[in-house]
Design an enzyme around this catalytic site. Structure first.
Site: not given
Ligand code: F6P
Length: 358
Positions: A12, A76, A138
């Protein structure tokens, strides 16, 4: 002989990828001038497999510090499929090795998250010279205190929570904001605290819907006419916590629940009688210009990677530990992720602030 450095961005996208690419390139040209050549590989490992690459010119690394996304493109390409030969009959690992040799690379820089690092480690084991750089909103890469992209995403998600406050207050509603993070709750925890969320739910701490509703009702009793719930997209409740992943997914499909967030909103409305809405900022959290913090971090990481190139130190990933840029051995961190530990200080901060953690 010129040194040839390949660079790709995989997984991502996130703010700070271009700032990192620029950091590496400028630091390399500064030290090595004409004796270095940078080869840009398009769309992550997919481009490495399919031979999509070109020699880049120094001017291409100017003016990109503030630009979001990645000038190289990304994709991805799941690690678990790397050794699987699909319908196209392409041996992906062999193709990557062949293209690495054809590009005459001295080393390959891979900018990405956990999945990217796993494939990078595979390539390192196959004999390629790899230097990884830790990217993800993240913030869940093992062995580094922070990844680039995270702080910008915290700023964006915080802005969403700020804006939701005024509409929640005007309508006397409960607003459930879904924040990215399937396995790791860092983004939700930080944005939740920064935005003053009343309830923060993260994947590491399975929630009880009754606790959530009690917290909402308690606010009502204190005279507060709205509540903000910050929910990480990958959360599950205490019942689901006892199930296997597949069983959990099957149960949700059967109940017609697309996301945990929509279920939480429905349950809050049913159990408390309060009007409840869902807000999903989604990929906006990965978009746009990197924050000042991320520009600095990306530049530090890029410069560190350039040092590693110069020192021919391969099979490593760049990291930040105790405010110092350093590196990890790739094989020691690949395949591990960094989740919010149950005793993390920020959880205790949240609890002491009276924030319900589910
Ligand atoms: O890993 C970054 C991330 O944004 C996660 O927070 C999120 O779950 C996922 O990527 C979304 O992936 P995609 O962009 O493929 O929809």
């Amino acid at each position: 002989m010129k040194k040839r450095i390949g660079i790709l961005t995989s997984g991502g996208d996130c703010p700070g990828l271009n700032a990192t690419i620029r950091g590496v390139a400028k630091a390399l040209y500064q030290r090595m001038g004409d004796s270095v050549e940078i080869i840009g590989i398009a769309n992550g490992y997919s481009g490495l497999i399919n031979g999509e690459w070109r020699v880049m010119q120094p001017h291409e690394f100017s003016g990109i510090l503030t630009v979001g996304g990645t000038i190289l493109g990304t994709k991805r390409t799941p690690f678990k499929l790397m050794r699987v030969i699909g319908e196209d009959k392409v041996d992906k690992v062999a193709a990557m090795k062949k293209n690495y040799a054809e590009m005459k690379l001295d080393c390959l820089l891979t900018l990405g998250g956990n999945g990217t690092h796993k494939t990078a480690n595979l390539l390192s084991e196959e004999g390629l010279n790899i230097i990884g750089l830790p990217k993800t909103i993240d913030n869940d890469i093992y062995g580094t205190d922070v990844t680039f992209g995270f702080h910008t995403a915290v700023d964006i998600a915080t802005d969403v929570i700020d804006r939701i406050h005024t509409t929640a207050g005007s309508h006397s509603r409960v607003m459930v904001v879904e924040i990215m993070g399937n396995k790791a709750g860092w983004l939700t925890l930080y944005a939740g605290i920064a935005g003053g969320a009343d309830i923060i739910l993260i994947p590491e701490l399975p929630y009880s819907i009754d606790n959530v509703c009690r917290a909402v009702e308690a606010r009502g009793k204190e005279g507060k006419n709205f509540s903000i719930v910050a929910v990480a997209e990958g959360v599950y409740d205490t019942v689901e916590a006892r199930m296997k992943k597949k069983e959990r997914a099957a149960k949700r499909t059967e109940a017609g629940e697309i996301t945990a967030t929509s279920r939480i909103a429905r349950q809050i409305e049913e159990k408390t009688g309060l009007e409840t809405r869902v807000c999903v900022p989604g990929h906006m959290q990965r978009g746009g210009s990197p924050s000042a913090y991320d520009r600095v971090l990306a530049t530090q990481f890029g410069v560190h990677a350039a040092k590693l190139v110069e020192a021919e130190q391969y099979g490593v990933t760049v990291a930040m530990k105790n405010r110092r840029t350093t590196e990890n051995v790739l094989s020691e961190i690949a395949g591990k992720s960094r989740l919010v530990p149950p005793d993390h200080a920020m959880l205790s901060v949240a609890r002491r602030m009276g924030i319900c953690l589910g």
